[in-house]
Design an enzyme around this catalytic site. Structure first.
Site, PDB file in Angstrom:
ATOM      1  CG  ASN A  10    -177.099   8.654  11.827  1.00  0.00           C
ATOM      2  OD1 ASN A  10    -178.318   8.687  12.001  1.00  0.00           O
ATOM      3  ND2 ASN A  10    -176.551   8.337  10.660  1.00  0.00           N
ATOM      4  CD1 TRP A  11    -178.793   7.809  18.307  1.00  0.00           C
ATOM      5  CD2 TRP A  11    -180.923   8.159  18.915  1.00  0.00           C
ATOM      6  NE1 TRP A  11    -178.783   8.449  19.526  1.00  0.00           N
ATOM      7  CE2 TRP A  11    -180.071   8.676  19.930  1.00  0.00           C
ATOM      8  CE3 TRP A  11    -182.303   8.270  19.092  1.00  0.00           C
ATOM      9  CZ2 TRP A  11    -180.564   9.292  21.080  1.00  0.00           C
ATOM     10  CZ3 TRP A  11    -182.803   8.873  20.241  1.00  0.00           C
ATOM     11  CH2 TRP A  11    -181.934   9.381  21.216  1.00  0.00           C
ATOM     12  CE  LYS A  12    -175.967   4.669  10.725  1.00  0.00           C
ATOM     13  NZ  LYS A  12    -175.079   3.898   9.886  1.00  0.00           N
ATOM     14  CG  HIS A  96    -175.675   8.947   6.507  1.00  0.00           C
ATOM     15  ND1 HIS A  96    -175.632   7.652   6.072  1.00  0.00           N
ATOM     16  CD2 HIS A  96    -174.986   8.982   7.678  1.00  0.00           C
ATOM     17  CE1 HIS A  96    -174.945   6.925   6.944  1.00  0.00           C
ATOM     18  NE2 HIS A  96    -174.545   7.704   7.926  1.00  0.00           N
ATOM     19  CD  GLU A  98    -176.613   4.195   6.684  1.00  0.00           C
ATOM     20  OE1 GLU A  98    -177.537   4.695   7.342  1.00  0.00           O
ATOM     21  OE2 GLU A  98    -175.601   3.695   7.218  1.00  0.00           O
ATOM     22  CD  GLU A 168    -170.653   9.626   8.508  1.00  0.00           C
ATOM     23  OE1 GLU A 168    -170.624   9.373   9.713  1.00  0.00           O
ATOM     24  OE2 GLU A 168    -171.633   9.384   7.784  1.00  0.00           O
ATOM     25  N   GLY A 174    -170.285   1.419   9.669  1.00  0.00           N
ATOM     26  CA  GLY A 174    -170.974   0.198  10.083  1.00  0.00           C
ATOM     27  C   GLY A 174    -170.209  -1.072   9.780  1.00  0.00           C
ATOM     28  CB  SER A 214    -166.132   1.736  12.631  1.00  0.00           C
ATOM     29  OG  SER A 214    -166.963   1.052  11.712  1.00  0.00           O
ATOM     30  N   GLY A 235    -172.474   6.229  14.551  1.00  0.00           N
ATOM     31  CA  GLY A 235    -173.670   5.419  14.331  1.00  0.00           C
ATOM     32  C   GLY A 235    -173.845   4.417  15.457  1.00  0.00           C
ATOM     33  N   GLY A 236    -173.394   3.196  15.236  1.00  0.00           N
ATOM     34  CA  GLY A 236    -173.625   2.083  16.169  1.00  0.00           C
ATOM     35  C   GLY A 236    -173.291   2.411  17.623  1.00  0.00           C
TER      36      GLY A 236
HETATM   37  C1  PEP Z   1    -172.804   6.703  10.448  1.00  0.00           C
HETATM   38  O1  PEP Z   1    -173.791   6.094  10.122  1.00  0.00           O
HETATM   39  O2  PEP Z   1    -172.760   7.926  10.247  1.00  0.00           O
HETATM   40  C2  PEP Z   1    -171.700   5.959  11.048  1.00  0.00           C
HETATM   41  C3  PEP Z   1    -170.531   6.537  11.098  1.00  0.00           C
HETATM   42  O3  PEP Z   1    -171.976   4.700  11.491  1.00  0.00           O
HETATM   43  P1  PEP Z   1    -170.991   3.762  12.360  1.00  0.00           P
HETATM   44  O4  PEP Z   1    -170.432   4.601  13.474  1.00  0.00           O
HETATM   45  O5  PEP Z   1    -171.869   2.657  12.873  1.00  0.00           O
HETATM   46  O6  PEP Z   1    -169.915   3.287  11.442  1.00  0.00           O
END
Ligand code: PEP
Length: 251
Positions: A10-12, A96, A98, A168, A174, A214, A235-236
């Protein structure tokens, strides 16, 4: 379990079109033909470009990060399921945390979006998960159970079998804090049992349940080693081939 596995990035709101192209090409060059489905959740402006790239490589797919629930009309800035489908987009990430937190989405709305996506032939990646205070109070199964019930239980079995679930925990997104493999397994097993109770064992056993929060090269193997953890929504660590490729390979 292998047909259930998936590594979804997920590049956001990150990467320019040039950076996104380099990222997708870098992952594909280094991961080769993957043993699992690999999905790039790209910003809207890059979806068609990333589709063009993934279409040439077995095992790679593109996901939108959101979608509007109406078919068309005066919804400035939004994209419909039909638009995504016409562009050949494979998946859409829905619900999500967010989107829930910053844009007020709830499970009723997400349910409507899931139904629209499925009707257009796009596969939903449905996100659920509890916040820290809920986890600390020991109410995480109750809350995630309610989310799943509201968003998914009214689906027909033939719709449910197309849905990917991403658990999640919001406290792990994050933050650098990851759920322990056992915490992830316990929740994934709970979710699979909920799906089995509603839709039957056959569908539950074929449902892909991703863990997100994470995920990194250092913890991916242990998390993905749990029997009900079928991969990750990342994500990251999906923003560089250096980090994302070992996560793909951990599957
Ligand atoms: C996400 O945004 O779905 C996520 C899991 O982010 P991260 O891996 O950065 O925690």
């Amino acid at each position: 379990m292998s047909n259930r596995t998936m590594a979804a990035g997920n590049w956001k709101m990150n990467t320019t079109p040039a950076e996104g192209k380099a990222l997708a090409e870098g992952v594909i060059a280094n991961a080769g033909t993957p043993a699992t489905k690999v999905v790039f959740g790209a910003p809207a402006i890059q979806l068609m470009q990333i589709k063009e790239i993934t279409a040439q490589h077995e095992g790679y797919y593109v996901a939108a990060q959101n979608m509007h629930h109406e078919d068309k009309g005066a919804y400035t800035g939004e994209l419909s399921a039909a638009m995504l489908a016409a562009a050949g987009i494979d998946y859409v990430i829905l619900g999500h945390s967010e989107r829930r937190d910053y844009f007020g989405e709830d499970d009723d709305l997400i349910n409507t979006k899931i139904i629209k996506a499925l009707a257009a032939g796009i596969l939903p990646i449905y996100c659920c998960g509890e916040k820290l205070d809920i986890r600390e109070a020991g109410n995480h199964e109750m809350i995630v159970g309610k989310q799943i019930e509201q968003a998914l239980f009214c689906l027909e079995p033939e719709q449910m079998e197309k849905v990917v679930i991403a658990y999640e925990p919001v406290w792990a997104i994050g933050t650098g804090v990851t759920a322990s493999p056992q915490q992830a397994q316990d929740m994934h097993q709970f979710i699979r049992t909920q799906i089995a109770n509603q839709f039957g064992e056959g569908i539950a056993n074929n449902t892909t349940i991703l863990y997100g929060g994470s995920v990194k090269p250092a913890n991916a193997e242990e998390l993905f080693g749990m029997p009900d953890v079928d991969g990750g929504l990342v994500g990251g660590a999906s923003l560089s081939a250096e980090n994302f490729v070992p996560i793909i390979k951990a599957l």
